[in-house]
Scaffold this active site. Structure first.
Site, PDB file in Angstrom:
ATOM      1  N   CYS A 126       1.381  -1.765   0.218  1.00 52.29           N
ATOM      2  CA  CYS A 126      -0.582   0.433   0.243  1.00 52.29           C
ATOM      3  C   CYS A 126       0.952   1.164   0.066  1.00 52.29           C
ATOM      4  O   CYS A 126       0.883   1.128  -1.430  1.00 52.29           O
ATOM      5  CB  CYS A 126      -1.178  -0.039   1.084  1.00 52.29           C
ATOM      6  SG  CYS A 126      -2.052   1.351   1.028  1.00 52.29           S
ATOM      7  N   HIS A 226      -3.606  -4.636   0.224  1.00 53.71           N
ATOM      8  CA  HIS A 226      -3.653  -5.609   1.898  1.00 53.71           C
ATOM      9  C   HIS A 226      -3.304  -6.781   1.759  1.00 53.71           C
ATOM     10  O   HIS A 226      -4.350  -7.600   2.200  1.00 53.71           O
ATOM     11  CB  HIS A 226      -4.041  -4.874   2.501  1.00 53.71           C
ATOM     12  CG  HIS A 226      -3.651  -2.780   3.509  1.00 53.71           C
ATOM     13  ND1 HIS A 226      -3.191  -2.971   3.941  1.00 53.71           N
ATOM     14  CD2 HIS A 226      -4.379  -2.352   2.731  1.00 53.71           C
ATOM     15  CE1 HIS A 226      -2.657  -1.970   4.120  1.00 53.71           C
ATOM     16  NE2 HIS A 226      -3.608  -0.910   2.716  1.00 53.71           N
ATOM     17  N   GLU A 228      -1.520  -9.031   3.529  1.00 55.25           N
ATOM     18  CA  GLU A 228      -2.119  -9.310   4.992  1.00 55.25           C
ATOM     19  C   GLU A 228      -3.147  -9.118   5.693  1.00 55.25           C
ATOM     20  O   GLU A 228      -3.028 -10.370   6.410  1.00 55.25           O
ATOM     21  CB  GLU A 228      -1.226  -8.669   5.679  1.00 55.25           C
ATOM     22  CG  GLU A 228      -1.650  -7.451   6.361  1.00 55.25           C
ATOM     23  CD  GLU A 228      -1.615  -6.337   5.343  1.00 55.25           C
ATOM     24  OE1 GLU A 228      -2.045  -4.937   5.732  1.00 55.25           O
ATOM     25  OE2 GLU A 228      -1.095  -6.623   4.643  1.00 55.25           O
TER      26      GLU A 228
END
Length: 256
Positions: A126, A226, A228
């Site tokens: 990001c 993202h 994660e």
């Protein structure tokens, strides 16, 4: 490579991945203070992929200092967060652009620059993708709703949206996630003019750049979404950790 005692499934030492953090006002318990912190999902992504995560909080650094930090690491992850200061790419701030955080910009830029020089594997997420683009002389769209006409990429309220992205065939990214994937997005800015040496490897349906790579780098991948946040698919973390393991092995051979 740092000898932590942890090992990968094949018995090799686990590679050490430095992960950049936030540094801003935070509250916990009775405390309200400036703090260095990071959502645990980043750390979980690294450890689930077989790496060891080490936090890298923003601090004053020289190019020599950045090189010293990276000399103890096998890979680097530049995390998300606040907007890059538009002055870094020659623009005045949009009214929706975050207040500048010079210390964090300096830190992330120095680490990425040193990582590229050293050939250290890196993953930029990001804000990290935007830092990479600015480092290479590129620019950013400061407020995507002005361009796409909606808040698709950042609904607000801390709620991620999922956007389908098309990935360039034959890219490093495609080898990890395939030629089409869904990304958890929460960004109101994006890459505009692409920085020197970077290749666009993913776009959304309306043309927003969602990933770039540094082709001459063994593993230099940056995504606007993202990874994660997707516990069921952390292929990008696996790619980073695997590349870091190879980097560590090669360095050990050179030092032998």
């Amino acid at each position: 490579m740092v000898d932590s005692g942890a090992t990968r499934p094949n018995g090799d030492p686990a590679p050490v991945i430095g992960v950049t953090t936030y540094r801003q006002r935070a509250q916990t318990g009775v405390w309200d203070t400036e703090a260095a912190f990071l959502p645990a999902q980043y750390l979980d992504g690294v450890t689930a992929a077989g790496g060891i995560a080490v936090l890298l909080p923003p601090q004053p650094v020289t190019s020599v200092g950045a090189e010293r930090v990276l000399s103890r690491l096998d890979g680097l992850l530049i995390s998300g967060g606040v907007d890059v200061d538009p002055a870094r790419y020659g623009q005045r701030p949009h009214e929706q652009t975050d207040a500048p955080q010079p210390l964090r910009d300096d830190w992330d830029l120095a680490l990425l620059d040193a990582a590229i020089a050293a050939g250290l594997p890196f993953l930029a997420v990001c804000r990290g993708a935007q830092v990479l683009n600015v480092l290479r002389g590129g620019t950013l769209v400061q407020h995507l709703p002005d361009v796409v006409g909606s808040t698709t990429y950042q609904p607000g309220g801390g709620q991620f949206n999922r956007v389908e992205v098309e990935v360039e065939p034959g890219s490093r990214l495609a080898s990890l996630v395939g030629e089409r994937t869904l990304g958890h997005v929460y960004h109101h800015q994006a890459i505009d003019r692409v920085g020197d040496g970077l290749t666009v490897t993913a776009r959304s349906g309306d043309g927003v750049i969602e990933a770039v790579e540094l082709p001459e780098h063994d593993f230099g991948v940056a995504v606007q979404w993202h990874p994660e946040e997707d516990r069921d698919d952390r292929a990008l973390f696996t790619g980073l950790v695997d590349a870091a393991a190879v980097y560590a092995e090669n360095r050990m051979r050179q030092d032998a």
